[in-house]
Design a protein around this motif. Structure first.
Motif, PDB file in Angstrom:
ATOM      1  N   ILE A  65       0.831  -1.201   0.000  1.00  0.00           N
ATOM      2  CA  ILE A  65       0.000   0.000   0.000  1.00  0.00           C
ATOM      3  C   ILE A  65       0.865   1.250   0.000  1.00  0.00           C
ATOM      4  CG2 ILE A  65      -1.615   1.341   1.390  1.00  0.00           C
ATOM      5  CD1 ILE A  65      -2.905  -1.274   2.184  1.00  0.00           C
ATOM      6  N   TYR A  66       1.945   1.201   0.784  1.00  0.00           N
ATOM      7  CA  TYR A  66       2.799   2.384   0.863  1.00  0.00           C
ATOM      8  C   TYR A  66       3.455   2.667  -0.472  1.00  0.00           C
ATOM      9  CZ  TYR A  66       6.483   5.533   2.263  1.00  0.00           C
ATOM     10  OH  TYR A  66       7.304   6.624   2.362  1.00  0.00           O
ATOM     11  N   LYS A  67       3.907   1.617  -1.118  1.00  0.00           N
ATOM     12  CA  LYS A  67       4.571   1.805  -2.403  1.00  0.00           C
ATOM     13  C   LYS A  67       3.634   2.443  -3.417  1.00  0.00           C
ATOM     14  CE  LYS A  67       7.495  -1.062  -4.563  1.00  0.00           C
ATOM     15  NZ  LYS A  67       8.854  -0.568  -4.535  1.00  0.00           N
ATOM     16  N   ALA A  68       2.392   2.027  -3.397  1.00  0.00           N
ATOM     17  CA  ALA A  68       1.478   2.503  -4.429  1.00  0.00           C
ATOM     18  C   ALA A  68       0.928   3.875  -4.113  1.00  0.00           C
ATOM     19  CB  ALA A  68       0.338   1.513  -4.613  1.00  0.00           C
ATOM     20  N   THR A  69       0.657   4.166  -2.839  1.00  0.00           N
ATOM     21  CA  THR A  69      -0.109   5.370  -2.551  1.00  0.00           C
ATOM     22  C   THR A  69       0.516   6.246  -1.481  1.00  0.00           C
ATOM     23  OG1 THR A  69      -1.409   4.135  -0.961  1.00  0.00           O
ATOM     24  CG2 THR A  69      -2.300   4.325  -3.161  1.00  0.00           C
TER      25      THR A  69
END
Lengths: 291, 383, 252
Positions: free
Chosen positions: A28-32
């Motif tokens: 999730i962190y990588k994407a958003t």
């Protein structure tokens, strides 16, 4: 020596669970750029889903597993749509607080629905043991390790070899640019949350034979998985797993060899020491802002 | 609408910018001073908690709101302050000595936490502060010769120069009020001087701050130390208010509550800390009251709308059952946090400003004034 | 020794030589411009001078003092101020607060004094504000005094950055692409201001610039860079006529 290996294996098994939760954070962190503090609670919810399907409704283990993972994927998408999408681009700390709020909410609701007792799920791996000489390894722990390896391989292939995986990586670099290149950013982000929640559900299901499921299990494990993700370098998928393993093994060995009390803080001490030496974590990239 | 004609630099420097401020804050202070004689002992006690939370809120505002360094470890600073009070008191040290001593001690610990924080950003810092808080909690539980471990520690009534100040007395109320006013003034003074501006500069652009001559390391450590020291003072008051302290009172959940104080209040001004503290402290009794009264109220409304008495009774039973479910409070708590961040990102103080502007501009107020622009995410990792 | 000297400075990122043995010196009171294609290492030189990067080799001298080892936050105090290519203002603060941060290197008050806001702090504050007002007057920024930076247009922010640098009363000001993103009129204004900064305030200007009209209008001397190496230096006309420079720009 035998004790050491036993502890090591149970540490690795625990570390795999941490690693899987950490993996959810990192995806999730990588994407958003959203740090999802409720990731542990998603895992808890996954565990309760499995309990409902298998323990209460009596569905076959594998089918129940599948249902739970799908159910959590849908839940993850819904969370993204309702809670996360409107606040994307807020200061990071606000978003962290929103997910902390979500965590509170999920814990309470789960407590109200499933009660506050410890629940146990019977799985095909609950009882068996593998004997290698004098070494006794429980199936439940081995199953966690094997499943983690498989899951990671699948995710790795997905991100590196599929069109959607590439789109996700592009989105994580620059959402606006990805949008202009015709990547359906909203769908991509939705899907990332679905995957992340599904991974959390897997963690919950795998955890079930090792420990009890109760409404606070997500908070307890999430607070260990978080340091794991940071230790590995937030934003690095292999880092999340390695971080998880390190934390798990340290916790397990500290619990066995050190006096009482060290078990809970040893992972945090190690984390602080690592951050002092490498502020970006083990696998994180150190980048400075260009001016 | 009021237009201010500036002819003097002092007009910008003053805390109370014009006569309107004198009036409103004067009245507020008068009400606060009169409150113990107007309110019952329960509300007075709640107000003391509001003050203590607000002191921590002001401390966090300096660190998180102004300097931009997130902390989920402030419960640990509160604990250090509280335990210093408890331990010193048991040694017979007078209040006027251990009160400042607690501030110095927590300030030093805060500075020590600040050093590793120099190189950490965003989420790494949050995790590091959580780790720090866990370690402090564990130390408090294990260092039994000083802290009595998990059994907890009794704290006797405060003794101010031979005059006992019990937890429920008016004197204790005024002491907390005094510390709060002091903390607020201190924060405002910092804000209007070079140090406060350096904090804001660090929050908005470290590179530019560096080039303007700001020593990042020194100011980050200062910010941590000041914030921790103020929290330590709150800790002493907290210990005397609770009269009993144990490690499990200072968990991550308390740190989260403190952060909620500034998020709900609005993290861009000292007002926010006060509004947030009022909200956080009062939400609990409010929910309890709601649990008791709402079913009755709904049932009576149903009754007046022509519902049959049995149906109304059933409705009341049902609501009462939901209301007394174990985890309800947590769920509502979580909902409140989410709702605030979704719909009121500038917090209660932001809402207050919007309402004020609405009346100032009365027929001309445009909704779009505070409308959020569409945002997208570009990686923040490159810094 | 001269006013400001860069002596054989190099900067290496891994295998890439961003700045390769660059030397030049700036005399007091001149406007010195560094030009070069994108990625030539111009901004890297600025970052080296303001000590955000450590040079791989070479030295920097300012007013006969070796500043190669000076920590970045003390550069401003020595009298070197800078602006940034992509504007690094403090977004959530008013313009006045931004300019007052520019005065930070002249702050004399201590933490304890400030917490209690003793009379000395008030006196110092008034003095800072007086100086800031002079700069506001100089650059015509009166209209934005209490406005938040976040709501101001790009052109205005660019000027505010120059103003913030001027507030530190520098002897040398580094302007990183002062005209980028400005329209023709704003660029015109900027060129007047740059000349005024030199003639009225007596501040030496070192700038990086792409707009050749602006370069020709204001600079006394020009240095051309490509791939981190010096191609030519001299008056604007000389440099533009230099065959290497033409080759670098036209790709011949």
């Amino acid at each position: 020596m035998l004790d050491f290996i036993q502890q090591l294996v149970s540490g690795i098994a625990l570390g795999c669970v941490y690693g899987l939760i950490a993996l959810g954070f990192v995806l999730i962190y990588k994407a958003t750029e959203v740090v999802n503090f409720a990731q542990g609670d998603l895992m808890m919810l996954g565990g309760f889903f499995v309990f409902t399907f298998i323990g209460l409704m009596g569905i076959d283990y594998w089918l129940g597993f599948l249902f739970a993972v799908c159910g959590m994927a849908v839940f993850g998408m819904a969370t993204e749509r309702v809670l996360v999408r409107p606040i994307l681009g807020y200061p990071q700390f606000s978003i962290v607080m929103a997910t902390i709020g979500l965590g509170y909410f999920l814990r309470s609701i789960a407590g109200m629905i499933w009660g506050t007792d410890d629940l146990r799920i019977e799985t095909p791996f609950s009882a068996g043991v593998l004997k290698i000489g004098d070494l006794v390894l429980a199936h439940d722990k081995l199953s966690v390790i094997v499943a983690t390896v498989i899951l990671c391989a699948v995710l790795y292939a997905f991100f590196n070899y599929t069109r959607m995986g590439t789109a996700m990586r592009a989105t994580s670099e620059n959402m606006l640019a990805a949008y202009y290149m015709g990547i359906p950013v909203k769908r991509v982000v939705s899907l990332i949350w679905a995957i992340s929640a599904a991974v959390a559900a897997c963690a919950g299901v795998l955890l079930a034979p090792i420990t009890f499921i109760h409404s606070n299990v997500g908070l307890v494990l999430g607070l260990k998985a978080f340091p794991a993700a940071v230790l590995g370098g937030f934003g690095s998928i292999p880092g999340a797993l390695v971080g998880g393993l390190i934390i798990g093994v340290i916790e397990s060995l500290a619990g066995f060899y050190l006096p009482q009390g060290w078990k809970d803080i040893a992972p945090y001490l190690v984390l602080l020491v690592v951050l002092l030496v490498r502020p970006q974590g083990l696998f994180g990239l150190s980048m400075r802002k260009k001016v | 609408m009021r237009f201010i004609f500036k002819t003097d630099y002092d007009q910008d420097i003053r805390i109370l910018k014009h006569s309107g401020y004198w009036w409103s804050y004067g009245v507020l202070l008068a009400v606060m001073l009169a409150a113990p004689y107007l309110l019952g002992s329960y509300l007075q006690s709640q107000l003391v908690f509001v003050f203590i939370y607000a002191i921590v809120g002001v401390a966090l505002m300096i660190l998180t709101g102004f300097t931009g360094q997130a902390s989920l470890g402030h419960a640990a600073f509160l604990a250090i302050g509280a335990y210093t009070a408890g331990f010193m008191q048991s040694l017979g040290v007078p209040f006027i000595v251990y009160f400042p001593l607690a501030a110095i001690l927590t300030g030093v610990v805060g500075a020590l936490v600040g050093f590793p924080a120099l190189r950490l950003h965003g989420i790494y810092l949050v995790i590091a502060t959580i780790a720090f808080a866990f370690i402090v909690e564990e130390v408090l539980a294990r260092w039994e010769s000083v802290t009595h471990g998990n059994e907890g520690m009794r704290v006797r009534a405060l003794d101010l120069l031979g005059m006992p100040v019990p937890r429920d007395s008016e004197a204790f109320y005024y002491l907390c009020l005094l510390v709060l006013v002091g903390a607020v003034l201190l924060a405002l003074n910092l804000l209007r001087s070079p140090t406060g501006r350096a904090f804001v500069a660090i929050r908005d652009s470290e590179t530019a701050g560096k080039s303007m001559g700001i020593d990042l390391a020194a100011y980050k450590v200062k910010s941590f130390a000041i914030s921790a020291a103020i929290t330590g003072l709150a800790g002493v008051l907290f210990a005397h208010k609770m009269t009993f302290i144990s490690p499990e009172m200072f968990t991550l959940l308390l740190s989260i509550e403190f952060i909620m104080v500034i998020i709900i209040g609005g993290a861009f001004g000292v007002h926010g800390a006060i509004f947030g503290a009022i909200f956080i402290v009062m939400v609990d009794p409010f929910l309890t009251a709601l649990k008791d009264d709402l079913p009755v109220l709904v049932a009576s409304i149903g009754d007046s709308l022509g519902m049959s008495p049995e149906a109304a009774g059933q409705l009341r039973e049902k609501l009462a059952k939901i209301g007394s479910a174990a985890g309800l409070k947590g769920a509502i708590y979580g909902l409140i946090i989410m709702m605030f961040i979704l719909f009121e990102p500038y917090g209660l103080y932001g809402r207050w400003l919007k309402v004020k502007l609405f009346f100032q501009l009365f027929p001309l107020y445009k909704r779009a004034t505070f409308k959020r622009q569409k945002t997208y995410v570009k990686s923040e990792r490159n810094r | 020794m001269s006013f400001f000297t860069v002596d054989g400075i190099s900067l290496q990122f891994g295998g890439l030589k961003a700045v390769d043995n660059v030397s030049f010196s700036v005399t007091k009171g001149e406007i010195f411009t560094i030009i070069g294609p994108n990625g030539a290492g111009k901004t890297s030189i600025f970052n080296l001078i303001s000590r955000l990067y450590d040079p791989t080799s070479g030295r920097l001298f300012f007013e006969d003092r070796d500043i190669t080892e000076v920590p970045p936050h003390q550069i401003a105090k020595l009298g070197i101020a800078r602006t940034f290519q992509n504007i690094e203002l403090f977004e959530n603060a008013s313009m006045l607060a931004n300019l007052l941060v520019g005065r930070h290197c002249h702050a004399t008050t201590g933490l304890w004094q400030e917490m209690l806001f003793l009379p000395g702090v008030r006196r110092a504050e008034k003095e800072h504000r007086r100086k800031v007002e002079e700069v506001i007057e100089f650059l015509d920024l009166q209209a934005y005094r209490d406005k938040l930076i976040a709501g101001l247009p790009y052109g205005v922010r660019k000027v505010i950055e120059v103003a913030r640098a001027l507030c530190s009363e520098p002897k040398l000001i580094l302007l990183d692409e002062p005209s980028s993103g400005l329209n023709v009129e704003e660029t015109d204004d900027m060129s007047f201001w740059i000349r005024d900064i030199r003639s009225e305030l007596g501040i030496t200007v070192l700038m990086v610039e792409h707009d050749m009209t602006l370069v020709n209008r204001v600079s006394d001397r020009v240095l051309a860079l490509n791939y981190g190496k010096v191609l030519a230096s001299g008056t604007p006309a000389e440099v533009q006529a230099h065959p290497d420079v033409i080759a670098a720009y036209l790709g011949a």
